[in-house]
Motif scaffolding. Sequence first.
Motif, mmCIF file in Angstrom:
data_model
loop_
_atom_site.group_PDB
_atom_site.id
_atom_site.type_symbol
_atom_site.label_atom_id
_atom_site.label_comp_id
_atom_site.label_asym_id
_atom_site.label_seq_id
_atom_site.Cartn_x
_atom_site.Cartn_y
_atom_site.Cartn_z
ATOM 1 N N UNK A 1 1.252 -1.434 0.400
ATOM 2 C CA UNK A 1 -0.248 -0.279 -0.038
ATOM 3 C C UNK A 1 1.050 1.203 0.166
ATOM 4 N N UNK A 2 1.815 1.520 0.556
ATOM 5 C CA UNK A 2 2.824 2.599 0.988
ATOM 6 C C UNK A 2 2.951 3.017 -0.648
ATOM 7 N N UNK A 3 4.163 1.447 -0.656
ATOM 8 C CA UNK A 3 5.153 1.997 -1.980
ATOM 9 C C UNK A 3 4.455 2.298 -3.218
ATOM 10 N N UNK A 4 2.904 1.904 -2.845
ATOM 11 C CA UNK A 4 1.708 2.397 -4.345
ATOM 12 C C UNK A 4 1.384 3.698 -4.100
ATOM 13 N N UNK A 5 0.701 4.075 -3.104
ATOM 14 C CA UNK A 5 0.260 5.257 -2.599
ATOM 15 C C UNK A 5 1.134 6.471 -2.006
ATOM 16 N N UNK A 6 2.684 6.224 -1.925
ATOM 17 C CA UNK A 6 3.003 7.152 -0.952
ATOM 18 C C UNK A 6 3.316 8.649 -1.693
ATOM 19 N N UNK A 7 3.425 8.725 -3.410
ATOM 20 C CA UNK A 7 3.468 10.111 -3.940
ATOM 21 C C UNK A 7 1.704 10.298 -4.223
ATOM 22 N N UNK A 8 1.090 9.952 -3.558
ATOM 23 C CA UNK A 8 0.002 10.687 -3.950
ATOM 24 C C UNK A 8 0.025 12.054 -3.372
ATOM 25 N N UNK A 9 -1.065 12.838 -3.787
ATOM 26 C CA UNK A 9 -1.252 14.766 -2.762
ATOM 27 C C UNK A 9 -1.589 13.921 -1.902
ATOM 28 N N UNK A 10 -2.456 12.720 -1.539
ATOM 29 C CA UNK A 10 -3.381 12.407 -0.374
ATOM 30 C C UNK A 10 -2.326 12.593 0.984
ATOM 31 N N UNK A 11 -0.922 11.525 0.430
ATOM 32 C CA UNK A 11 -0.562 10.834 2.000
ATOM 33 C C UNK A 11 1.087 11.897 1.744
ATOM 34 N N UNK A 12 1.209 12.886 0.651
ATOM 35 C CA UNK A 12 2.984 13.721 0.376
ATOM 36 C C UNK A 12 1.794 15.473 1.887
ATOM 37 N N UNK A 13 1.032 15.588 1.432
ATOM 38 C CA UNK A 13 -0.075 17.004 2.634
ATOM 39 C C UNK A 13 0.577 15.975 4.074
ATOM 40 N N UNK A 14 0.504 14.668 3.952
ATOM 41 C CA UNK A 14 -0.033 14.684 5.523
ATOM 42 C C UNK A 14 1.948 14.564 6.192
ATOM 43 N N UNK A 15 2.733 14.614 6.503
ATOM 44 C CA UNK A 15 3.851 14.622 6.623
ATOM 45 C C UNK A 15 3.416 13.870 8.347
ATOM 46 N N UNK A 16 2.690 14.269 9.517
ATOM 47 C CA UNK A 16 2.682 13.479 10.628
ATOM 48 C C UNK A 16 2.402 12.284 10.369
ATOM 49 N N UNK A 17 1.455 11.973 9.707
ATOM 50 C CA UNK A 17 1.160 10.360 9.797
ATOM 51 C C UNK A 17 3.116 9.704 8.396
ATOM 52 N N UNK A 18 2.802 10.229 7.422
ATOM 53 C CA UNK A 18 4.282 9.620 6.456
ATOM 54 C C UNK A 18 5.267 9.776 7.711
ATOM 55 N N UNK A 19 5.630 10.725 8.060
ATOM 56 C CA UNK A 19 6.863 10.884 9.325
ATOM 57 C C UNK A 19 6.758 8.973 10.397
ATOM 58 N N UNK A 20 5.883 8.895 10.662
ATOM 59 C CA UNK A 20 5.496 7.318 11.700
ATOM 60 C C UNK A 20 5.513 6.840 10.410
ATOM 61 N N UNK A 21 5.018 6.516 9.240
ATOM 62 C CA UNK A 21 4.708 5.043 8.545
ATOM 63 C C UNK A 21 6.450 4.936 8.394
#
Length: 1599
Positions: free
Chosen positions: A1413-1433
């Motif tokens: 999931x992370x590999x195929x969605x990490x570039x999406x604007x939805x996740x790139x705008x959510x620094x807090x969540x992606x830092x933990x991931x």
Amino acid sequence: MATGEREVAPPLWPVEARLAALLPDLLVFRKPRRSKPELATAQGVLLGVHVTGFTALMDRLSLTCKSEHDMDKLAHIFSYYISDIVEHVLCFGGDILNITGNVLLALWTVKQNQLSDIITLVAKCSLEIQEKFGIYHTREGQDLQLKIGLSAGRISQVIVGDEQRQYFLVIGRDVDDVQLAQRLAQANEIVLSWNCWKLCEQYMFEVEIMREDEAVKLRDMRIIDPFDFDEHFDKCLNYLPHYRTSTETLRTALELDPDSALEQTLRKHIMTNLLKKIDEGQPMEYVSELRTVTVVLISLEFHKTTWVLHLCHLIQEAALYISTVIEKEGGQLSRIFMFEKGCMFLCVFGLPGHKKPDECAHALESSFRIFTFCWENLTETKLVSISITNGPVFCGVVGAVARHEYTVIGPKVSLVARMITAYPGLVSCDEVTYLRSMLPAYSFKKLPEKMMKNISNPGKMYEYLGHRRCVMFGKRHLARKRNKSHPLLDREKELEAFRAAQQGCLHQKKGQAVLYEGGKGCGKSQLLAEINFLAQKEGYRVLPLELKEADSKQCFYAIQTLMAIFFEIDTCPGCYRQECLHRQLRGIVEEPLHCLFNDLFFVKFPLSFKVSHMDDLARQKKVKSCFIQVLQEAVREIPLIFLIDEAQYMDAASWAFLGSLLSSVPIIILMTLTSTNTLCCWAQHFLQSPQAVLVPISKLAATSLLRMACWELGVVSIPQELQTYLLRRCFRNPLYCEVLCQDLLSKDILLFHDLQKEEEENTKWETLSANAMKSTLYSIVPTSCEDQELYVCTVKDDVNLDTVLLPLLLKEIAVNQLDQLSSEEQLLLKCAAVIGHSFHLDLLQHLLPGWDKNKLLQVLRALVDIHVLHWLNKDQELPAEPILVQSSVNIIDQTKEKKSGAGLASLRRLQEKLFLPPTEVLEFGVPLLREAAWELWPKEQQIALHLECACFLQDLACRCGSCCGGDFVPFHRYAVCSTKRSSGTSRFCTYKDTGSVLTQAITDKLQPPSPQGSLQFQEETSRSQKAFSSEPCRTEGEFLDQVNKKLAQTSPEEHLLAMKPCHCEKILKLVLSPLTQHCLVIGETTCAFYYLLEAAAASLDLSDNYMAFFYLRKASSLRGQPSAFSFLKKHNMKICQFEEATFCRLRSEVCFNMGQISLAKKLAREALRLLKRHFPWTWFGVFFKTFLEKYWYSCSLSQRPSNPSENSKKKLAVLQQRVHCLSLLWQLYSLEATASNRRFASLATLMQKNSAEEFANEAQVVSTYVDLSQYSQNMGNRDKWLHCEKMAIEKSSLCWFSREGLLAMAQLMQALAYTKLCLGHLDFSIKLGFQAHEICRNLKKPALENLVLSILFRAAFLKKKFDLCVHVLESQWGLISQGHDVLGLACFYSACLDLLLYGKGLLCRPFGECLHFIQHHERSCVLTSQSNVMLGVHSSLAMWFAQDLQWDLFEYHFSKACQLVKRTNASLFGSHGFVRFLECRVLMLQKMPEGVFTRISPENHSQTLKYFKEFFSRCVTCPVYHQWVSELKASVMRYGKRESMFLTNIIRPLDTCLTKILIEGEFLEENNTYGRNLGLQRFNKVADVKENKDTEETQECVC
């Protein structure tokens, strides 16, 4: 003199009147005779009106390639044009004999001595027709003009047919004269026949003599005093006994008393399909349809010397034979008409109720039989010509209300008439008929191309030569080829049956047969192609054959062809065929018996003495025994398989042979067939054999169908609206899916986007479609091949998939199914199709004229029993008795009455009744049926019915009763009410169509959405509600106690009001979404925009961001494309400023959910500007605006009126939108932890608080303080955080006990649970979380429920309650797994990673799934705008790969985390991510001396300590992690003092920890995951310390 205003049909006519309106007075008032044919003569004047330019107009429209739309437009033009002429003729006393093609024929029947006066009357009528209707300008640029011919004299009236069906026609010299006069006339001219000229008062006319043609051209009438035409008209009325006597109707035939004998007589002249609809009381407006038919025109040209009586007998004989043959094959003889040289019979295949498969083949075969009969049996026949065409036509009623005819109109009708002249003496057909007949090519002969009048491109023409004996050589094998790139889907059971047949044949040494049964398009041929490939791969010899319908009529054809393929003579040249066959038979079959195969295989072996003494039966038996003998020898060398596709077309002799073959030869026979019901007795005997197995082919699963669609389109994912489009139309049928996908590609309505292209933030709303799709989950898992290009597709913005027409192949399949039903069932389905895929009984009954509930339920039972329809809820059954609740249309009418007089109590009860959940909702259960039924309606009638639906649904388009009604956009209708009412017209009244009586009638009763009922209902509800508490709450405990106490003490009525389930989702599906479609179809763009905003707001309320984007994208297309320059902006419609602001606000929220932060800010600012609440752009503006908001605006709030006036109520809508916009802005600016963003976010929260207090709604104020508390915590402002939380608790006691109040309480509970978690009060946080979750679940608020579950997981995780963690994650997975919430899934997988790393081996989702999931969605604007969540991931992934010693992957994810850490804030997710990042830093510092890192620059402990300092300064409002981070920091400091990290309990060295990991990770290996357990003993120790409350309070005080 009478004048002709357009007559309006009464709502209910008796059957006699409806029949009389379809027939001339000559038939209505005649005296029946017993002899057939009937022949009568009379004196009269004939008027022939020929509409020129009509064929040219049809040709021009046919070139646009929009056949259905063009047929509708053509019929609309012609019907209204000819209806004016019909009414004018009726006003002058004429009798409309027929309307054939573009020719109208009228008759005035009088005595001999009255002819001159009537000729004057008819001449005056003709001149007025030319003056009023002589030329008609069409938008297509082709003018319609009139040519009029007149004749007078003796007319012969002939009736042919039998007791069941009769046909009326007029013959005689004067009929030929009027046709000649029409041809002599030019456009806008009137020509009198020579006989008519001789009989008239010649001095009254200005004429031009045409001596060569013996005709007279009429110029004008001479009005000579004292001649007065009105007196002459009154005089002529005495000659016309059937002229109308009342002003209510144009014909006395429509006012006759009921007469059963007359009715039976008239019924014989009406086609059966029309009679059924008349008997059922269907309005004539419901009768017309647009459909594809096959038109057959038969022309019989007789010798000129044929007497009239003999001619009548010839026509009678021909009519009887033609009608018998045509009706046997599914067609109908529509009409018979005379022309100068003979008689023509117009036949139609495929009329409503008579559509059958293979109608083109049936039409050709019927035509050839008629052609042969007429040549051989009809004497005096000079020439027989038949032409056949196939194509879309208008089948319906044309003419006026008082006199109309059922006819067919279309280019193919004109073409068939031209072909009769171009190809005389032949059975000719067009190319479409030739191709769709599927008959062998050798049954046709191509004809030379010829020019045809007014037809620019007639296409290729063919002569049909009749059915001949088929030759099997060169025959087709399987039509379907195996697709190498696409595997076979969901066919494991079918392939298992093939494997079982292989094993049975191997072990039992007997033949085995498998028969696959399935409907058209279910994948039978594809299955055989796959088996063919597998069998050949395993060494079988496969003999494939596909049969056609014509093959069933040839004895032994299937076996003959199969054996030709077996002997390999099916494709060899004819000269070598005998030699090849001889080589195959040598040594197996005796030489003298070879001649047995001469007739079968077209060879010439010498006839032997032995064979010559055999009779036919003996020869047949010997041939079969030879075949069995040959096959027995063949299977000894190589196993054989027969593949027979479309086995239902196999002849009986072949079935019999296969039955004996099974018991004699160990051979495998695989067949496919559509149905076993129509098979012959030998086939049924074959099926009963113990060696034969019947296997039904199952439908594809929905996921498999979508995967197939992705393959066909070449993408990895398709949008949600396209998924719905395919699932509803395909019903898991692979052929339908394939054809629909090809149709979408051919119509160029899809856009394709590169998936691997870096997703960028957009600055324009119009370019967001690709990002919206990339933010959803994929239907096909993308491969890991880097060279492969991956795409997703979207639907173009201006395309409405609901109105995309079906491909012709699928429409024909669906119409065939529709016509198998009764006419009542067809009408019900056609009306239901207008409503949509799902429909309510009340609305359906509203569209069915004259239907009561009993009749409706009776027809519905029949359709449900045959699975054409089914209930939306599977467990729902049809009520046995009529439901006594009044229909919704009555409820709407009553609502309007109640508003004016009965009081609010009655209105409330009515509204509650109105908002009951839909228990009478059905949906279509057969693929394509709804779409095909909808396309049958002519456009005008479509619009009228959609207008009815819109009128019905408009008052239901609001929140459900559980939510107290009201608009989804708060006070929406109230805000736009004054704007809409100022024009004085209805929301739906902009559509005007003078031609549609139904449209005019329902347009008058439509009203705009009224705010009064909605607001009064809410006010009354509010007055009856009580506050949560009479005393304000000061602490969290008091608040929780008060809520529990109030919930326990509420009365059943109050509890039902607040906690009953919400049905807004059903309202969105059954009311709002269909309502937008109805408005779009009728062209009401302003109204459609209104309801699209409502639907988008409802979707956001239900946490369905993609559907909200879908509705807003539709709204954008209605607004038109904006220009690059503001002064050049041109919108397709005008909307009020409030709707413009709401449009911007909704788009801003959607963009925020999609990660389009810049565009979301821009749109939110624009919305505030439109709402007259500007938001600054610069720091100075922020400073000045903050000063105003703190002092001046606060002072103005204290002066607001306590009882708002009527005008100020409109301000509530604006205030609500302001609050939404400002809430969005602070969330947007708080995503980046910069000083500038912090200033903007702080101002937004201040403005939000002020607007909420001005709004004066307690629940809104509570929600605002909850937002302020959240913002303050994120920014690390501890004092303000706790202050806002306290204010929210105090304000909560003033909230009403309502659904809105409960939602505010749930939000406050969530915020308190969040706060207690951050402070470290874990038990209290869990308690609050459970209470908030229960309320959210009852209120059906998935977004808030998901947030509560995330907090519950984090609290349980820190308490080491890992079983509870798993339970929470399972609940969360059930909530988000079916949606498209990428951010929610990212939070979920982050929690799963935590559980995998620290949860003692507990597993919720496998690590591979999380990583994928992370590999195929990490570039999406939805996740790139959510620094807090992606830092933990990324930090958690780095830790996972570190324990597996995969240091390259550790470096990759750690570098990602380093880029994110500076962008995070003090929120719970930000602090959690920071903690994970610090763990990675400490681990990296430990492993740095070992040199395992290649891409990360070396760092010392001082650099790491800087991050610890930053954590404590930033995350001051999240002390729950402070002790753990302090111990991490201490370990780093000791390491800096060169103390060994091996002596600490903080982080174990990986080499020491791996032993424990391998022991505790055994169960993970069994589940094929990469799970490991990273034991952090000190972390557990910290969690143990937090067990007691005293320690928790101590932590809070210290921090």
